[in-house]
Structure formats: structure tokens, C-alpha cells
Design an enzyme around this catalytic site. Sequence first.
Site, PDB file in Angstrom:
ATOM      1  N   CYS A   2     -17.816  -0.900  14.866  1.00 54.55           N
ATOM      2  CA  CYS A   2     -17.270   0.446  14.731  1.00 54.55           C
ATOM      3  C   CYS A   2     -17.994   1.167  13.589  1.00 54.55           C
ATOM      4  O   CYS A   2     -18.294   0.583  12.562  1.00 54.55           O
ATOM      5  CB  CYS A   2     -15.782   0.493  14.433  1.00 54.55           C
ATOM      6  SG  CYS A   2     -14.778  -0.242  15.712  1.00 54.55           S
ATOM      7  N   ARG A  27     -23.313   0.353  15.833  1.00 57.87           N
ATOM      8  CA  ARG A  27     -22.156  -0.422  15.369  1.00 57.87           C
ATOM      9  C   ARG A  27     -21.051  -0.517  16.414  1.00 57.87           C
ATOM     10  O   ARG A  27     -20.075  -1.253  16.238  1.00 57.87           O
ATOM     11  CB  ARG A  27     -21.581   0.202  14.093  1.00 57.87           C
ATOM     12  CG  ARG A  27     -22.521   0.175  12.926  1.00 57.87           C
ATOM     13  CD  ARG A  27     -21.852   0.735  11.704  1.00 57.87           C
ATOM     14  NE  ARG A  27     -20.771  -0.122  11.258  1.00 57.87           N
ATOM     15  CZ  ARG A  27     -20.890  -1.068  10.342  1.00 57.87           C
ATOM     16  NH1 ARG A  27     -22.037  -1.268   9.759  1.00 57.87           N
ATOM     17  NH2 ARG A  27     -19.850  -1.807  10.003  1.00 57.87           N
ATOM     18  N   TRP A  74     -16.017   0.054  18.864  1.00 52.48           N
ATOM     19  CA  TRP A  74     -16.236  -1.204  19.579  1.00 52.48           C
ATOM     20  C   TRP A  74     -14.833  -1.761  19.772  1.00 52.48           C
ATOM     21  O   TRP A  74     -14.190  -2.194  18.813  1.00 52.48           O
ATOM     22  CB  TRP A  74     -17.103  -2.143  18.747  1.00 52.48           C
ATOM     23  CG  TRP A  74     -17.458  -3.408  19.446  1.00 52.48           C
ATOM     24  CD1 TRP A  74     -18.493  -3.608  20.311  1.00 52.48           C
ATOM     25  CD2 TRP A  74     -16.775  -4.666  19.353  1.00 52.48           C
ATOM     26  NE1 TRP A  74     -18.493  -4.907  20.761  1.00 52.48           N
ATOM     27  CE2 TRP A  74     -17.452  -5.581  20.187  1.00 52.48           C
ATOM     28  CE3 TRP A  74     -15.653  -5.109  18.644  1.00 52.48           C
ATOM     29  CZ2 TRP A  74     -17.054  -6.912  20.328  1.00 52.48           C
ATOM     30  CZ3 TRP A  74     -15.262  -6.429  18.792  1.00 52.48           C
ATOM     31  CH2 TRP A  74     -15.956  -7.317  19.629  1.00 52.48           C
ATOM     32  N   ASN A 100     -11.951   0.869  10.852  1.00 53.06           N
ATOM     33  CA  ASN A 100     -12.841  -0.214  11.259  1.00 53.06           C
ATOM     34  C   ASN A 100     -12.191  -1.507  10.782  1.00 53.06           C
ATOM     35  O   ASN A 100     -11.786  -1.599   9.633  1.00 53.06           O
ATOM     36  CB  ASN A 100     -14.208  -0.006  10.584  1.00 53.06           C
ATOM     37  CG  ASN A 100     -15.221  -1.031  11.020  1.00 53.06           C
ATOM     38  OD1 ASN A 100     -14.960  -1.828  11.918  1.00 53.06           O
ATOM     39  ND2 ASN A 100     -16.371  -1.011  10.395  1.00 53.06           N
ATOM     40  N   GLY A 101     -12.052  -2.487  11.678  1.00 53.47           N
ATOM     41  CA  GLY A 101     -11.416  -3.750  11.301  1.00 53.47           C
ATOM     42  C   GLY A 101     -10.299  -4.097  12.274  1.00 53.47           C
ATOM     43  O   GLY A 101     -10.220  -3.519  13.364  1.00 53.47           O
ATOM     44  N   GLU A 481     -33.124 -19.354  20.572  1.00 51.67           N
ATOM     45  CA  GLU A 481     -33.275 -17.928  20.274  1.00 51.67           C
ATOM     46  C   GLU A 481     -33.818 -17.174  21.494  1.00 51.67           C
ATOM     47  O   GLU A 481     -33.365 -16.076  21.813  1.00 51.67           O
ATOM     48  CB  GLU A 481     -34.172 -17.759  19.042  1.00 51.67           C
ATOM     49  CG  GLU A 481     -34.471 -16.331  18.632  1.00 51.67           C
ATOM     50  CD  GLU A 481     -33.254 -15.479  18.364  1.00 51.67           C
ATOM     51  OE1 GLU A 481     -32.131 -15.999  18.281  1.00 51.67           O
ATOM     52  OE2 GLU A 481     -33.423 -14.248  18.267  1.00 51.67           O
ATOM     53  N   LYS A 485     -31.839 -14.093  23.331  1.00 48.20           N
ATOM     54  CA  LYS A 485     -32.433 -12.753  23.489  1.00 48.20           C
ATOM     55  C   LYS A 485     -32.359 -12.313  24.946  1.00 48.20           C
ATOM     56  O   LYS A 485     -32.007 -11.180  25.240  1.00 48.20           O
ATOM     57  CB  LYS A 485     -33.899 -12.720  23.040  1.00 48.20           C
ATOM     58  CG  LYS A 485     -34.162 -12.694  21.563  1.00 48.20           C
ATOM     59  CD  LYS A 485     -33.905 -11.363  20.889  1.00 48.20           C
ATOM     60  CE  LYS A 485     -32.542 -11.347  20.255  1.00 48.20           C
ATOM     61  NZ  LYS A 485     -32.400 -11.949  18.963  1.00 48.20           N
ATOM     62  N   GLU A 488     -28.686 -11.588  25.964  1.00 47.67           N
ATOM     63  CA  GLU A 488     -28.123 -10.464  25.230  1.00 47.67           C
ATOM     64  C   GLU A 488     -28.541  -9.118  25.798  1.00 47.67           C
ATOM     65  O   GLU A 488     -27.712  -8.214  25.919  1.00 47.67           O
ATOM     66  CB  GLU A 488     -28.599 -10.611  23.774  1.00 47.67           C
ATOM     67  CG  GLU A 488     -28.024  -9.646  22.788  1.00 47.67           C
ATOM     68  CD  GLU A 488     -28.503  -9.955  21.358  1.00 47.67           C
ATOM     69  OE1 GLU A 488     -29.491 -10.698  21.184  1.00 47.67           O
ATOM     70  OE2 GLU A 488     -27.884  -9.429  20.430  1.00 47.67           O
ATOM     71  N   HIS A 504     -30.357 -35.632  31.267  1.00 50.90           N
ATOM     72  CA  HIS A 504     -28.989 -36.147  31.123  1.00 50.90           C
ATOM     73  C   HIS A 504     -27.984 -35.243  31.835  1.00 50.90           C
ATOM     74  O   HIS A 504     -26.793 -35.270  31.518  1.00 50.90           O
ATOM     75  CB  HIS A 504     -28.654 -36.316  29.640  1.00 50.90           C
ATOM     76  CG  HIS A 504     -29.551 -37.314  28.972  1.00 50.90           C
ATOM     77  ND1 HIS A 504     -29.448 -38.664  29.196  1.00 50.90           N
ATOM     78  CD2 HIS A 504     -30.618 -37.152  28.148  1.00 50.90           C
ATOM     79  CE1 HIS A 504     -30.393 -39.301  28.511  1.00 50.90           C
ATOM     80  NE2 HIS A 504     -31.119 -38.395  27.872  1.00 50.90           N
ATOM     81  N   LYS A 603     -23.893  -4.175  16.492  1.00 51.42           N
ATOM     82  CA  LYS A 603     -24.888  -4.710  15.556  1.00 51.42           C
ATOM     83  C   LYS A 603     -24.250  -5.498  14.417  1.00 51.42           C
ATOM     84  O   LYS A 603     -24.728  -6.547  14.034  1.00 51.42           O
ATOM     85  CB  LYS A 603     -25.706  -3.548  14.995  1.00 51.42           C
ATOM     86  CG  LYS A 603     -26.810  -3.951  14.037  1.00 51.42           C
ATOM     87  CD  LYS A 603     -27.968  -4.560  14.782  1.00 51.42           C
ATOM     88  CE  LYS A 603     -29.083  -5.000  13.862  1.00 51.42           C
ATOM     89  NZ  LYS A 603     -29.967  -5.965  14.549  1.00 51.42           N
TER      90      LYS A 603
HETATM   91  C1  AGP Z   1     -28.883 -10.930  17.363  1.00 60.02           C
HETATM   92  O1  AGP Z   1     -29.734 -10.579  18.386  1.00 60.02           O
HETATM   93  C2  AGP Z   1     -27.480 -10.782  17.650  1.00 60.02           C
HETATM   94  N1  AGP Z   1     -27.149  -9.448  17.950  1.00 60.02           N
HETATM   95  C3  AGP Z   1     -26.466 -11.502  16.802  1.00 60.02           C
HETATM   96  O2  AGP Z   1     -26.490 -12.830  17.225  1.00 60.02           O
HETATM   97  C4  AGP Z   1     -26.586 -11.468  15.253  1.00 60.02           C
HETATM   98  O3  AGP Z   1     -27.703 -12.186  14.853  1.00 60.02           O
HETATM   99  C5  AGP Z   1     -25.302 -12.054  14.650  1.00 60.02           C
HETATM  100  O4  AGP Z   1     -24.218 -11.250  14.999  1.00 60.02           O
HETATM  101  C6  AGP Z   1     -25.374 -12.204  13.136  1.00 60.02           C
HETATM  102  O5  AGP Z   1     -25.545 -10.975  12.498  1.00 60.02           O
HETATM  103  P1  AGP Z   1     -25.946 -10.897  10.982  1.00 60.02           P
HETATM  104  O6  AGP Z   1     -27.332 -11.461  10.853  1.00 60.02           O
HETATM  105  O7  AGP Z   1     -25.890  -9.449  10.640  1.00 60.02           O
HETATM  106  O8  AGP Z   1     -24.960 -11.719  10.211  1.00 60.02           O
END
Ligand code: AGP
Length: 608
Positions: A2, A27, A74, A100-101, A481, A485, A488, A504, A603
Amino acid sequence: MCGIVGYVGDKKAAPILYDGLKKLEYRGYDSSGIAVNDGFKIDIVKKKGKLDQLEGSLKKNTNGGTVGIGHTRWATHGKPSDLNSHPHCDCSKDFVVVHNGIIENFQKIKKRLKESGHNFKSETDTEVIAHLIEDNYDNNLLKALKATVNELDGSYSLTILSKYEPDKIFVVRKDSPLIIGVGEKENYIASDIPAFLSKTKDFYILEDNELAVVSSGKIEIYNDSLDLIKKELYHVDWDPEMAEKQGYEHYMLKEINEQPDAVRRLMSKRVTPGGINLDELNLDSEFLKNLKQIHIVACGTAYHSGLIGKYLMEELLNIHIEVDVASEYRYRNVLIKEDDLVIVVSQSGETSDTLASLRMAKKHGAKILAFTNSRGSSIAREADHVLLLKAGLEISVASTKAYLNMVVAFYIFSLYLAEKQNKIETKRLNKLSNDLIRLPDLLEQVIKDSESLMKERAKQYVKKQNAFFIGRHTDYTLALEGALKLKEISYIHAEAYPAGELKHGTLALIEKGVPVVALGTRKFIFEKTLSNITEIKARGGDVTAIVYKGAEGIEKVVDHVIYIPQIDDLFGGVLAAIPLQLLAYNTAYLKGCDIDQPRNLAKSVTVE
Ligand code: AGP
């Protein structure tokens, strides 16, 4: 999670708030809203969907007032809808709130308020705050706000307009970031600095339980006991240009291409041909020398960088390294000792679970070192020592340049520690330092070399519903990773496995045409990975290999190969991150996905 903005000054508030929200849209982006106070009435406009949905009605339905607040959401409580969008108000629209929260005890408060006659319009936890202020108000909004937050459990940054003090904005925060930007005859409020970077570079960063009353010419900040306090101004040297796409179609592509420079910035003055200098961290030499256990804690992509850190430190230092996802670590009964080092890793520096883990580890007396990209963030402020990642502003929800800088930060820190612990010969340290210095140029080369192949590969991936990523050792962490990606931003189901683990169970899923990305950047274990690749090929899998130059026999086995340039075996993984990012980007592009703002995500994850 948010975005909050506020403006009080001498100009029309609505367009300034809208611009601020645009900068914070990363956000949260499922709905948004703005409230403007012209001294006579407060107009509220709110809409489900992305911010552009709000723009049209904003012009028609808001007054020309110079005081206002805004929010991009969000959703946590209540689905995205016009009604659940912020701002929310009390029964008589005297108090208007953006939040926010999460308010954990909102159900209980709502029940009580409903019984005493309050009329609720939304399903959100936030709306109780407006009604509580209404109940607590007795000609002093600051006191009413304090009484209100005393009743709340959970996390919040709140920004409030009121009919009674139309030229002021009231704010308070706990476990959720809030900053106040200082201008000339105008002041700004936001949950993150980029919102008003083009207006000011001077900010107050509110700490937990601090409140503030902001008007055009004055900013009053109060502590928990409502005593007026003096705070230091925080000056940022970021360029507002950083927050623009600069000709790239997406922030993600821009950020992928910025990686060589980001790594250069991270290494500047820290890595020299003569070795590594991290004395800026002020970590006690004796403490480092005797260090026997390190915990690494983070979420998502940052966690993946921590996994690389574990393999590296084990390889170079031979000490005990634990890595944990922060949402688990904070609730586990972890054995944390006073002479342990806890490294928390976070791009935003505001991730709620990582922050809570930091606090938990601190209570056990451990030293906290933060790797973060955000200097003024909660994590940076609460850690004992900070290694700034210097990746520059990262806007795309999918992390690329911050991830790479986290990984390189682990390399730098591991080598620094290896020297402090006398675990590395000077000759080897010098060789590795020189290889690190070459890294940015090699990254540029890998971006060039893998661009067209990954565009081609994406044409196949876009037709698939599942994909696998495999690797051994540090390559396994890269596989994780790469899979994240792809999931996501392209919404293709992707799984990562240690290459030796497929047989396995998961090998049962491999049949003709199933796409597999195989990572083989580590020479010492490449032959083992090659055998696992052969097992996949024997079942018809379509394998794209990302391997070190000279990897013997690979071309005969796989369908597509990307070679990464010659560099010390230890660093191959850094270079291999690039093709993985480009594969995800190009696949999402061909699918027409919203690359910078993927569905359901945000984000900065400031809720549990
Ligand atoms: C990354 O592509 C993601 N959007 C997510 O996993 C992110 O890395 C995670 O939320 C941690 O965020 P931060 O590094 O701001 O703590």
C-alpha cells in the site's frame, strides 16, 4: 505494501497527490483513492483497479483544496472494490483516513462500535480507525489519534484529514514506514521517498509510535507521550530520473540493464586489487575472528541471495551458516547466541517478517548486520551494522539489480571475513578481488550474449504451463531464483530442484517437451549435473543449459546452451543470473503480462 501520500501547501492537492501515487504504485495497485479538503468539505474519490481508473473522476469530483491524502491499495481485508478502497471515513465524514498495515483486533472493535450505533460501509480493517477517532474526539485531534492507536493491535501508518482542522494533516506510525518531505510553504507525506523525490530531497523519517501534525509552514513531531520532539532531517542524494523508465518499455528491463553499474557502485572503494575493505561496517575484528555461527534471514529473492551466501561462506570459511525464510525464523525456537552474527537481507528494508526476525535476534543479544538497499529504512536503522547495497532505486516488483547486488555483497563479505579469520591466502584473495573487479564488464557481455537466445527461448516457454530449473551447489540457489522470477511475472508454474534430487520423485513429470533450465557454472561438480541432464534428455525434456565456457560435452546432450565467460569458478553464478532474468522477462512480455506490477504482488511487503 500500500502506498500513502499526503500534501499540504499552496497548490491544488489532487494532481500532486495523483503524481505521488503514480510513483508509489509498485507498493500496491488493486485500487486507489484520494481525499481533498478545501476548508469547507472533504471530497473523496476512490476506484477499484489501477491508478489510471481514478484519473478521470478525480478532475470532476474533487475540489480545488490544497490539503489532501491519497492511497494505492494492496488488499488485505476485503476484496478490491470501490467501497473497500481507501480513504475511509467515520459516520459523519469528519475524519478521513488512509492506512497501510493490518489492524489485528479490528473485528472486536468493529463489533463494539456497531453496537454503539456506528455505521460501517466497507469490509476493511481500516474503517474502524476513522470511527474510533470519531468516538475519541473531544476538540483535540492529536489526543484523539493517540487514544485511538492505543486501542489498536497490529501495524499501521496512518494519515488523517479532518473537518475540524482543515489546514492540517495528522499522521502516526507503528511497524509500517512513513516519511515527511519538507518543502517551501508546502510539505509532503508518503510511505516511501520516491513519491515526492521530484519535489524535495529532505525528509523526516518517523519512528514507531511517533505522531506528527503537518501544515503548510510547520511540521510538529511528537513522541509516544505527546511531547514535542526535535528530529534530524534526512537528506537523500537520489536523482528523480532514477524513478523514470528512460526509454525502456519496463522498469524491469531497465533494471536488468543497470546491473553492471549497480555492481560497480557496490564495489567502489570496497573492492580493490589489493583485497576487500569493509571497515565501514565497524565490526569488531576480534568478534569477526572468533565468529563461529552466522544466521542469514530474508524473504523471497533476498532469501535466495542468502542461500548463495551460505554455500560461499561454508566454502571459504568452514563455519556453521544457517539460512532461513524470515516468516519461519521469527516463530522458530532458533538457538541464537550472543556471539552469533545475524545477517538480515532486504532490498526495501521494510519487509515485516525480516524486521521482526531482526528484532527477535537482537533480543537474544546477537549482532545484526543488514544488507539493504534503503538507507533510511527500519531495518537499516535498527541493525547494528549496515552494508548498503547501492543498487539504486528498484521499482519493478520483480527484483533484479538488488538481488545481484545482494549476491555480490555476500561474495565481498565472505572474502572480507575469510581474510579476518586467516582462512584465505593473500594470493588467492588478490586473484578473487581482481575477478570481482572484472565482473561488471562481464555482466555487460552476458546481457548482450544472452538477449537474443532468451528471446527465442521465450517463444517456447510462453506455450508451456510448467517449467523446471535445476542445479547443484550455488547453481541450485540460482535455479530457485530463476523459477521464482518466471512464476512471479509470467504466471507459469516453475519449480527448482537440486539436480541430484529429481530422480527421487519429480523425474516422473519429465516427458517430451517439458522445459528444463539446467545450471552448470561450477566446474567441480559439473559432471554430476551433466549426468542429471542426461537423465532428463533420456525422457524427452527440452533442456536449456547455462554453463561455464568450456563445459565439456554439453552441446551433444542439450537443446540450447548459453556459455558464461571465463571467471573464477566461485563467481559463475553471478553471471548466470542474467539469462534467467531475461528468460522470465521475455516470456512475460510475449504473454502480455503486466511485468512491473504482477498480479497479487507488491514491492514492499510490510504485512505478515
Ligand atoms: C522479488 O522478485 C520479489 N518480489 C520478492 O520475493 C522480494 O524479494 C521479497 O518480498 C523480499 O523483499 P525485500 O528484499 O524488500 O525484503
